[in-house]
Every structure is written in structure tokens, then in C-alpha cells.
Scaffold this motif. Structure first.
Motif: not given
Length: 739
Positions: A725-730, A663-673
């Protein structure tokens, strides 16, 4: 006054209309005009003119600081507005030859000028001893020893008779978990206090004001005076140091025999974790500088607690993650998913700290560890099927919502249920046993008030704090956030494994064919039966808007119709996109993901009016897939990250990727709601939007489209998030997806 503890949560404690009398207060507006002042001001400044309200502060400044410049207060305010009032507070001045502290803060359109004596009752120089105390406080890495050291050092520094570390539970009640006291005092260690003792709005103020002193419970407060067309009670004293104390709380302290109290807030991730609560049995005043020095102890202890808690959480998360990763590999390797999840060294049980688990899949029921018997499970599943709508449900008090569970509470007072298929009776269930425990309350929490001879409800006298024990039964150890996240991750892996084997074992061809036919009909209905009349509505609204004779109210109504039509049109377009994905053929090619993401970031930064630098792109390896659909995936997830973090103080979005053999696993992380843990299981459902998004645009379709595209590529998508604390989508792309 009739005192009723049920009113505690509604008491307006931030606007009491009075202050504690050991100091005095003046409030001025933006022009310097005096709008409020405390009634006791002439006790400190007897030479003041008879009427202060409406006068400019400059007219009385010579009486406040004889050696200060004529406009020193306005100069302090100007400096504080630019640099923060923490840079000016406290300002040393004198009142009739006595040293005073001037503390300035904002209150709506007013500035609060508070004057307190600059000398504590305590002879200890808090500022000189604070460094050594903090060093001794942090000497032990054991959490309980850290708390014990902290209580002892705070007591050494401020000299109060009793110092406690008081921790809040999720329901608002608190427990004394550490204590340092005079030898002649009884111990309160281990006592619990109901949430009504420190009600919700008081806990909110503790997050804003990290120290709070009550000098003398027997001291009469001083009223705040203002003009006849306003009320003193409307002056917001949230930021005030002298703010008067709730009569309920004063009576509460008197009932304890406490004459003075001082508290230091302890925060964990900006939320109130607990208090360092200090009691003295005679009046005691600590000056502002000493309180600020004591506040440093609370801030350092908060940081130490956060570090140790995060360290512990990380260890637990790594253990769960390792278990789920291994289960994922086993499910893809073995022909039988049941065997993979239940017959190896790592099983379903390792994804949580449960003592038992049940897997119901394809008509088979497999039990692990301690579980209810088959008949009891049959009844439980029937109740779940009839009553639980969400795909993930958990409770620590199953007998409270499902009374028959009292029969097996010793093994299943706590349950977590993941529904695979309600129609096929397919579930994964984890169990936690009953944890009998005795809670020692400081008085009976169910009887906090008594009725006097006049029928008034009043706080009970001192014996209301005598130890009262309660045995809690039919309750398990709580399910932690880490356990919930682990199960959500396992759910994603299990769904992926089931989808991989679906063609051979699920026999869903006829159902899928019927679903596609219904989807085609649905798409046609939207295209023709909804879009055409919607276009007509928008056109008529635009024609009517050209009429210059319309009233402003009519114009606004038409503009709302126009905007609503646009919003509905966008939603229809997204639903159509969602329906087309299942029928579209994939055109696979190698995608330069880095270039694609860079282009999207530039475009989205323009759309949302943010600097491109808020998005950091780290590793972005090529992937194989349909370029159009993959572009839609990244555009949707990155735009969410940008728009939901836009209100963050230092907005930050990070895009990164890791690889393994499959697999190639992308992580998009923010410090939002961030996303509330209870909503995580449903974020990929159609039209599902969180409660905290406010007016941020969106239809609730985007993530459903993303999930459908990713699964069509034989990939996986999941999220990890906490509220605030924000979110991370994998997004996991299968390297062999086009084989």
C-alpha cells in the motif's frame, strides 16, 4: 486416489488437465494453430475432422459460427490484446443452431477459447434484476445488515438453495457470518471451517477469478488432449471458466450433499476478504453474462466493505493519534516523563485498547489498569530480556510462548512490549486479558479424514460437518495494525523526549566518549584496512578483463568481482558517512527547502529514469538546519520513495508539510512496495533491508544515516506503511533546533 487434506496446499489446481463437461475448450498458439482441445468437443461438433491438433483454427471456424466472418476468432483476439478481453467476452455465437458464449483468455503462449451454453438453468434474468438488487443490498448502513441484505439479494437473483457470506481469518480458516437459505435447510450461520477446506492456492485463484461455478459434482470431467510430446496437465487454466474441479473438493461437496456451487469473491485492498458462497442441492448452470452480472454484486459489496472498514480504521487511528500527540506535548512540558505518561487524563493506556500497562523507567515501576503483580512482572521481564531481540514484540497468546503466564492469563494473555533499554531494564508493556470464546466448527477440524478398509485416507462422510464446539482460552483480542502503528509513533515521541532530557538525567557521557573512540577506530580500520585492498582487487580485475583470450565464463566472473567491489566500496563510504555525522559540527542557516527539493527531484528523476511529474511538491516551508546534512536527508528519503514505487502501475510520490507552534513536519508519501508492519520498528537500523525489495539497489545504511542526522538536529523521523500500500515517511524539524 488417496485423498489427504495435508496435501491440499500442494495440489496443482490451476493445471488439472481437464474441464467441466457443460462446455468445450480449444487452445491455439499465437499463429492460430490448435495446440490443445477438450475430449468432449465432438459431442458439440460431431462434423469435426478426426485430428484437430496442429490444424489452424480457421479450418473449423465455419462449424462454430456459420454467420460469422471467416477469421472472426483471430479478429477477436487482435481486438482483445489491444483493448482487453473483458471488452470481447462473451462473444455471442451459435453451435449447430444453439446459442453459445465464446470466452477468450490467455494462458502462457496460448489463447483459451471456451464455449459455454448462453442460457442459464435459472429462469430469472440476472442482468435485468441486478440493479434493483444492488439498491436493496445497500439500503442499510449497518455492516451486518449490509451482509444480510447481500446474501438475500444474491439468492433472489440466482435462485440457489443456500447463499452464505464467508469471511476468512488471518490464519486462513473461515466463518459463515451471514446466510440466506431455504426454510427446510439447517442453518450454518456462525460455523467455522478449517483453512484446509479452501487451501492457500485456491484462495489465490479466487483473487484472480472473481466468480467460480461448479455446475454438477456428479458430472465426469472432460480430459484435455494435446500432442504426444506435451502433456495436457501443463496447460495453465488459471484464467479458465471451465477449469475442472479438484477431486478433493468434489468429494468435499458430495459429503455435504451439495450438487452445484457458485462463489463470488470479496476483496479488501486487493486481498481476499471472503466469499459469497452459494450451494444448490441439484445441478445448476448460470451462463457467463449472468455470472458477470452477479460478480458486480461482489465488487460493489467489496467497495462498501472497504469504505466502512477504512472509515472505522480512520476513526480508531485518529483516536490513537490524538492520544499520542497529547502524550508528546506532556512529555516535553513536564520535568518527569513518568508523570507525563501515567498521571494525566491521557496515559499510556490511551495509545492502544489495552486494559493495563506498565512503565519501567529509571528504576521505577508504574502500573496502570489491570496488570500482573510485581513478582509476575519480574519473571516476565526476565523472559523478555533473555528471549526477545526486537525492540517491539507483541502476541495474543503469551501463555503459549511463556508458560508461567498461565497464572495471570486473565489479565495478560496478550502483551505488547516496547524495549527502551534492555541493559537498564526499561520497558513499556501493554496487556490485554484472556477472551474466552467458543468456536463452532463444522466438524472436528483436527480430524478431517478417516482411514478406510484399504488403509486409504479419505474425507469423512456427511457427519463430519456436524457442529463441533471448541473453547479457546489463554488468548486475547488481537493487536490491530492501528495499535501497532500507534505504539511505533509513541516510541518515536518517547525516544525524542528522552533524548531532549538526556544531558541532565541519563549520565551517559563516559559511555558516549568510549563509543566515539571505538567509532574512530572503526572508521580508521575501514578507511585503511579495507578500502586499500579493495582498490587493489578492483584494479587487478580490470587489468585481467583486458585479456582478450579469456573465456566468456571467466569474463563474467571478473565482471562480478568488479561489480561486487563497487558495491562494497559504496557500502564502506556510507558507513563512513554514518560515523562522521556524530562528530561533525552543525552549521545552521535558513534553508529554502522548496528549491532544494525541486533540484533533487529533477536529478533523481534522471537517475531513476522517471518523469519528474510523478513527484508532486505541495507545501514546502523553509527550515533551519545544516544545508549539507538536510540535503542528504531529503535526497535519501525521496530517492527511496521513487525507486520503491517505480514498479507501481501509476507511480506517485507526494511531498507535503504541515506546521504547528514548535515543529515543521514534512511527509514524503509513495504508492510503492510498502513495509510489512512487523518490520516497521527496525527500518532505521544499520544494514536492515526488507524481504520484499528484490533486486532494488541499496545497502541498508541510508535510513540509519537519515535518522542520525535528524536526531542531531533535535528532530524526529518515523514511518507509516502497509505491505503493498506504499509508505509515508514523516520528518519533524524542531523550529528551535538552533537555539
Amino acid at each position: 486416489m488417496t485423498i489427504d487434506l495435508t496435501n491440499c496446499d500442494r495440489e496443482p489446481i490451476h493445471i488439472p488437465g481437464s474441464i467441466q463437461s457443460h462446455g468445450f475448450l480449444i487452445a491455439i498458439d499465437r499463429s492460430g494453430e490448435i495446440t490443445y482441445h477438450s475430449e468432449n468437443i465432438k459431442s458439440f461438433l460431431p462434423d469435426l475432422p478426426p485430428n484437430l491438433l496442429g490444424q489452424n483454427i480457421a479450418s473449423i471456424q465455419p462449424l462454430i459460427g456459420k454467420n460469422e466472418p471467416p477469421d472472426f476468432i483471430l479478429q477477436l483476439i487482435t481486438f482483445g490484446k489491444t483493448n482487453g478481453f473483458e471488452q470481447t467476452n462473451p462473444f455471442n455465437t451459435d453451435i449447430r443452431g444453439n446459442a453459445f458464449h465464446l470466452i477468450i483468455s490467455e494462458s502462457g503462449d496460448n489463447y483459451l477459447l471456451e464455449f459455454e451454453p448462453a442460457r442459464s438453468d435459472n429462469s430469472t434474468d440476472v442482468q435485468r434484476t441486478i440493479g434493483r438488487s444492488i439498491s436493496e443490498m445497500l439500503a442499510d448502513k449497518n455492516l451486518q445488515n449490509l451482509l444480510n441484505n447481500s446474501a438475500a439479494q444474491v439468492r433472489n437473483v440466482i435462485g440457489y438453495d443456500r447463499v452464505m457470506v464467508y469471511r476468512f481469518a488471518d490464519d486462513g480458516h473461515g466463518e459463515v457470518i451471514s446466510e440466506s437459505k431455504n426454510d427446510d435447510l439447517e442453518s450454518w450461520l456462525g460455523l467455522h471451517y478449517p483453512a484446509s477446506d479452501i487451501p492457500k492456492q485456491a484462495r489465490e485463484l479466487y483473487k484472480k477469478n472473481l466468480t467460480r461455478i461448479i455446475v454438477d459434482v456428479n458430472e465426469l470431467p472432460s480430459a484435455i488432449l494435446t500432442s504426444a510430446d506435451d502433456t495436457a496437465a501443463s496447460l495453465d487454466l488459471t484464467n479458465s471458466q471451465l477449469r475442472a474441479v479438484s477431486p478433493i473438493h468434489i468429494q468435499y461437496l458430495k459429503n455435504m450433499g451439495v450438487a452445484s456451487s457458485f462463489s463470488i469473491s470479496l476483496l479488501y485492498k486487493q486481498e481476499l476478504w471472503g466469499l459469497i458462497a452459494c450451494h444448490n442441492y441439484t445441478p445448476r448452470f448460470i451462463d457467463f453474462r449472468s455470472r458477470e452480472a452477479a460478480k458486480l454484486i461482489g465488487q460493489i459489496l467489496s467497495s462498501a466493505l472497504e469504505f466502512r472498514q477504512d472509515e472505522e480504521n480512520q476513526m480508531v487511528m485518529e483516536r490513537y493519534k490524538s492520544a499520542v500527540d497529547q502524550l508528546s506535548r506532556l512529555m516535553l512540558k513536564d520535568d518527569s516523563i513518568e508523570f507525563a505518561l501515567t498521571a494525566n487524563d491521557v496515559t499510556l493506556l490511551d495509545a492502544t485498547d489495552a486494559s493495563g500497562a506498565v512503565l519501567m523507567l529509571e528504576g521505577n515501576l508504574i502500573k496502570l489498569g489491570q496488570t500482573p503483580n510485581d513478582e509476575q512482572l519480574k519473571g516476565l521481564i526476565g523472559w523478555v530480556k533473555a528471549n526477545i531481540i526486537d525492540s517491539l514484540f507483541y502476541t495474543t497468546k503469551l501463555p503459549g510462548v511463556y508458560p508461567p503466564a498461565n497464572e495471570f492469563k486473565d489479565v495478560a494473555s496478550g502483551v505488547m512490549v516496547y524495549t527502551l533499554s534492555r541493559e537498564l531494564d526499561e520497558y513499556v508493556i501493554w496487556f490485554k486479558p484472556e477472551q474466552l470464546k467458543t468456536i463452532k466448527w463444522a466438524g472436528n477440524p483436527d480430524k478431517p479424514v478417516e482411514v478406510d478398509a484399504n488403509g486409504n485416507r479419505t474425507l469423512s462422510p456427511r457427519n463430519s460437518f456436524e457442529e463441533w464446539s471448541e473453547t479457546v482460552s489463554a488468548t486475547s483480542v488481537p493487536w490491530s495494525n492501528e495499535e501497532v502503528k500507534s505504539v511505533i509513533r509513541l516510541r518515536s515521541e518517547l525516544a525524542y523526549a528522552l533524548n531532549q532530557k538526556a544531558g541532565a538525567i541519563r549520565l551517559l557521557n563516559e559511555r558516549l566518549k568510549q563509543a566515539y573512540e571505538e567509532l574512530d577506530t572503526f572508521s580508521y580500520t575501514i578507511s585503511h584496512d579495507l578500502k586499500n585492498p579493495l582498490t587493489a582487487v578492483k584494479s587487478y580485475a580490470q587489468i585481467l578483463l583486458r585479456d582478450k583470450t579469456l573465456t566468456p565464463q571467466a569474463t563474467r566472473a571478473l565482471e562480478r568481482i568488479n561489480a561486487g567491489a563497487d558495491k562494497m566500496n559504496n557500502m564502506i563510504a556510507e558507513v563512513l558517512d554514518y560515523s562522521r555525522i556524530g562528530r561533525s559540527d552543525l552549521i545552521f542557516s535558513e534553508i529554502d527547502a522548496k528549491s532544494m527539493i525541486e533540484d533533487q527531484v529533477r536529478e533523481l528523476a534522471t537517475v531513476y529514469e522517471v518523469a519528474p511529474s510523478v513527484v508532486t511538491i505541495k507545501n514546502a516551508p523553509p527550515i533551519t538546519g545544516d544545508p549539507v546534512m538536510i540535503s542528504q536527508v531529503f535526497a535519501n528519503v525521496i530517492s527511496n520513495a521513487i525507486k520503491y514505487s517505480k514498479k507501481s502501475e501509476k507511480q506517485k510520490v507526494v511531498i507535503d508539510a504541515t506546521e504547528n507552534e514548535r515543529e515543521i513536519i514534512y511527509a514524503i508519501t509513495d504508492n510503492g512496495l510498502g513495509i510489512d508492519i512487523k518490520h516497521l520498528p527496525r527500518i532505521f537500523e544499520l544494514f536492515n533491508r526488507m524481504d520484499n525489495v528484490g533486486d532494488i539497489e541499496g545497502t541498508g545504511v541510508g535510513l540509519a544515516i537519515v535518522k542520525r542526522i535528524v536526531e542531531k538536529h533535535r528532530g524526529k523521523i518515523w514511518a507509516d506503511s502497509e505491505l503493498g500500500e506504499g509508505s509515508t515517511f514523516y520528518i519533524a524539524f524542531n523550529k528551535m533546533a538552533n537555539d
